[in-house]
Write a protein that holds these residues in place. Structure first.
Motif, short mmCIF file in Angstrom:
data_model
loop_
_atom_site.label_atom_id
_atom_site.label_comp_id
_atom_site.label_asym_id
_atom_site.label_seq_id
_atom_site.Cartn_x
_atom_site.Cartn_y
_atom_site.Cartn_z
N PRO B 268 41.61 24.24 -113.50
CA PRO B 268 42.08 23.86 -114.84
C PRO B 268 43.40 23.08 -114.82
O PRO B 268 43.80 22.58 -115.86
CB PRO B 268 42.29 25.20 -115.55
CG PRO B 268 41.75 26.26 -114.62
CD PRO B 268 41.72 25.68 -113.26
N LEU B 269 44.09 23.00 -113.69
CA LEU B 269 45.43 22.40 -113.66
C LEU B 269 45.38 20.87 -113.57
O LEU B 269 44.37 20.30 -113.15
CB LEU B 269 46.24 22.95 -112.48
CG LEU B 269 46.35 24.48 -112.36
CD1 LEU B 269 47.13 24.85 -111.11
CD2 LEU B 269 47.03 25.06 -113.60
N SER B 270 46.49 20.24 -113.95
CA SER B 270 46.61 18.79 -113.76
C SER B 270 46.79 18.51 -112.27
O SER B 270 47.13 19.41 -111.50
CB SER B 270 47.83 18.27 -114.53
OG SER B 270 49.02 18.71 -113.88
N ALA B 271 46.58 17.25 -111.87
CA ALA B 271 46.66 16.90 -110.45
C ALA B 271 48.03 17.28 -109.87
O ALA B 271 48.12 17.83 -108.77
CB ALA B 271 46.38 15.42 -110.25
N ALA B 272 49.11 17.00 -110.61
CA ALA B 272 50.45 17.30 -110.11
C ALA B 272 50.63 18.81 -109.93
O ALA B 272 51.16 19.28 -108.92
CB ALA B 272 51.51 16.75 -111.08
N ASP B 273 50.14 19.57 -110.93
CA ASP B 273 50.25 21.02 -110.84
C ASP B 273 49.39 21.57 -109.70
O ASP B 273 49.76 22.56 -109.05
CB ASP B 273 49.84 21.67 -112.16
CG ASP B 273 50.92 21.49 -113.22
OD1 ASP B 273 51.95 20.87 -112.89
OD2 ASP B 273 50.74 21.96 -114.35
N LYS B 274 48.23 20.95 -109.46
CA LYS B 274 47.39 21.38 -108.35
C LYS B 274 48.16 21.26 -107.04
O LYS B 274 48.15 22.16 -106.20
CB LYS B 274 46.12 20.51 -108.27
CG LYS B 274 45.08 20.83 -109.33
CD LYS B 274 43.86 19.94 -109.20
CE LYS B 274 42.97 20.12 -110.42
NZ LYS B 274 41.60 19.68 -110.26
N LEU B 275 48.82 20.13 -106.87
CA LEU B 275 49.57 19.92 -105.63
C LEU B 275 50.75 20.88 -105.54
O LEU B 275 51.02 21.43 -104.47
CB LEU B 275 50.05 18.47 -105.55
CG LEU B 275 48.94 17.47 -105.20
CD1 LEU B 275 49.47 16.05 -105.23
CD2 LEU B 275 48.35 17.79 -103.82
#
Ligand SMILES: [K+]
Ligand SMILES: [K+]
Lengths: 455, 455
Positions: B268-275
């Protein structure tokens, strides 16, 4: 004109192997390709049509690499023609790996200037070719002897105890004897050997043939000539015999204890049959791959213990797979020396050269990385749990052939990965070990010493 | 009279430690016992009555060994008094292990006649006591500096970003900063740090404190004095910095890639938050043990990768656990040397003494045996799958504190096994490594060389 001839010679050379490792890889590869093609013939498969290419490739690889993993039921899927083809592939693979590894051992002993009984026995013949011939003949003689004995014992039992016809008894005896001595684990019964779990007349000849094949040619050769002088045996023979004894006893105790009350494996059997079945399964991890119990019903803790036993495997230059008892013996003696505070790693009154330490570590590390990486890959492409996938991966890499029952249900990519693991597991360790040992090393200059903190 | 006095002296001596290893074991043992008793006081626990002895023992051990595994919810089970006690135990354990391991490093460098920056810096003081003082002061200084910085940053964020009161912000900032620098992984939120998965102002100070604590005192000491001369750094510093960088990058890539589309973790996270979350979880395997994702929902393949990262652990003589980056670096360079066909194992232009090879192998083999044996024991007393049990065992032994969520549901015998693993995992590797390195070895006589076939 000359130019063309040279070009052709060049072309020819490009296809010819330059190193023993390339030769054996080419030989095994060719056997697998031919085996695949033969198994794809309609005459090999029961019913209309031929086997699919993946089924044929998997079976041929499993047979040539004497693994025994199967995506189809050997007993009902293949015709007698197909089964004979499988048997030929097994015999070819078993004989191939045993002689190849023995020859590499002879080459290593000569290059490294080390004592070798095989070499000593071959010294009467002045050429290197004398070694080759004596090794091939020796392997052939032992193979024929053990396989014939076991085949006769099994045939007698199949005929007298189970009422099979004369021809059928001979065929069953012969097939399972060859499959056993070559540590292949293929059986002509749909439930493998579960039907014979309590029959020592079937289990014991098979177990003995497996153990003998798994000791390896150098050990058998030395036992044959010097069985009365155990103190003069080579380190290799002492390690393999001791290690095999310890692993068999430990495996029997472990499997019997953990499965003793499991209603789906040992539970319903009598105490004597429990021990027989426990011993038989323990023998199978050295790496034959028959089963007289349903492995899929065992406790996951039993699988984990068997993973370790399979990964260790049998003796070098035999039909067994795995990383070999001697490799782990080297690591064990390094550990023992460290704990005892010794300076040199001594084994049975001889010193282990330091080069062997590093070779053993290298082989084990690479194998662990390969097995864990492959398990991880299978976890990503299937929904099967780690236990079963790791067991399958170790079984393929150590060319064991035991399975918790998932082989056929793996996706094609997973089955191809197993094909790769069987091939690499069969040829990789012995090739790598000899390549590392035989390489010329020239120190250019020495750096000053420094050590990091470890632990 | 004299006899009696002698007897008493004898009695006294029996209770006093004779070796550094006994001293640290006694120290950690005492801290755990006292911590257990304090946590059993009714004042430590929310609600009526005191904590049970197993809950208190587990929590105290987990705190002193800076592991972070918990059988009760740190946020709601313990009172502020109990949480302060836990914080004291963490600080005691972290400071204890960092100074003890650093001192052992100084002793080893002196006895083995090797270069050591700490020693060089302490050479102005002529006695061994000068070393002890300078090490203790150095550890204290670094600890205070990093913990204060991280505490302030975190307090600011808790106050400004989440509306906590001034006092509460300071307390939260201080607790998580100490827990982070000491690689303890205890948090004051019931879901650990899952609530802050996308907040770099919380995640980054914590991650940095963890990384710094995990580099180890010798590296920090050298960076502090010689940060401008990387070519003159010791092998230890070079290995730890390179290894930490590689493991952090590889862990981030691995965890992010495998969980990228998992709807229950990174999905569910944004790409930046995933990283950010992938990086944060990667840092946690060096062996802090906070979590900003629900580990129980991760793919079993991710667990397996994290098992390896946790087992490797952080730098020696720091607050991190595991077998240490340097131990595996030694194995890696042995492998590399073998593959390249080198004679000596060279690392950054220095030669690794052969004794270190064998020490590293010994430590890794014993640790693998302990972790696999413990997992097998847990498999026999629970119905939980191998994946989760192995993860839990590695997490305890490497004093990581990450869990797939099974800690509280283990039977008492299983929790006691984890207590044992945390203690042995915290003190075992460093103690064993120094014991092996410092032991006097006298060769009695040399045996002739012989080698078995391996692979
Ligand atoms: K096999
Ligand atoms: K931790």
């Amino acid at each position: 004109m000359r130019f063309t001839a040279n070009r052709f010679r060049h072309l020819g050379r490009a296809f010819l192997p330059r190193h023993p490792a390339q030769a054996i890889a080419l030989g095994f590869g060719t056997a697998i390709v031919v085996g695949t093609l033969v198994l794809m013939l309609p005459i090999s498969k029961v019913g209309p049509g031929g086997a699919g290419p993946l089924e044929a490739l998997f079976t041929a690889t499993s047979a040539v690499c004497v693994t025994g993993l199967a995506v189809v039921d050997t007993a009902t899927y293949w015709t007698t023609f197909g089964q004979v083809a499988i048997l030929c592939l097994i015999q070819l693979g078993g004989f191939g790996i045993m002689s190849f590894a023995s020859l590499l051992g002879v080459i290593m002993a000569r290059r490294l200037g080390l004592k070798s009984r095989i070499q000593a026995a071959a010294e009467t013949k002045s050429t290197g070719f004398g070694d080759v011939k004596s090794v091939l003949l020796g392997v052939l003689r032992i193979t024929a002897m053990v396989e014939l004995c076991a085949a006769l014992l099994l045939a007698l039992r199949f005929g007298l105890g189970y009422g099979h016809s004369f021809g059928q008894s001979l065929w069953l005896g012969f097939f399972h004897s060859v499959s056993a001595f070559n540590n292949a684990g293929f059986a002509l019964f749909s439930d493998n050997l579960i039907g014979f779990v309590g029959d020592p007349w079937i289990c014991m000849p098979i177990a003995l043939a497996i153990i003998i094949g798994g000791l390896g040619f150098p050990v058998l050769f030395e036992l044959g000539r010097h069985y009365r002088k155990p103190l003069h045996w080579t380190m290799n023979t002492k390690l393999v015999l001791t290690g095999t004894g310890i692993l068999l006893a430990a495996g029997t105790a472990f499997i019997s204890a953990l499965e003793w009350n499991n209603p789906k494996t040992l539970g319903p059997l009598s105490a004597a049959d429990k021990l027989l079945a426990g011993f038989f399964q323990s023998v199978m991890t050295r790496t034959a791959g028959f089963n007289s119990l349903d492995l899929g019903q065992m406790d996951p803790a039993t699988w984990l213990g068997m993973d370790i036993l399979m990964f260790i495997g049998g003796g070098p230059a035999g039909t067994a797979g795995g990383l070999k008892i001697t490799t782990f013996a080297v690591l064990f003696f390094i550990l023992l020396t460290e704990i005892q505070g010794g300076v040199a790693v001594n084994v049975f009154g001889k010193r282990l050269p330091r080069s062997v330490h590093r070779e053993a570590i290298t082989i084990v590390l690479l194998a662990v990385a390969l097995v864990i990486g492959s398990t991880m890959a299978l976890m990503l492409i299937t929904d099967i749990g780690f236990d079963r996938l790791f067991f399958e991966t170790v079984s393929a890499f150590a060319t064991v052939g035991l399975s918790t029952g998932i082989t056929a249900s793996l996706p094609p990519a997973g089955q191809l990965l197993l094909v790769f693991l069987m091939f690499v597991g069969r040829l990789g360790p012995v090739t790598l070990a000899s390549a590392l040992a035989l390489r010329a090393r020239t120190p250019l200059y020495e750096f000053p010493k420094e050590r990091p903190l470890i632990g």
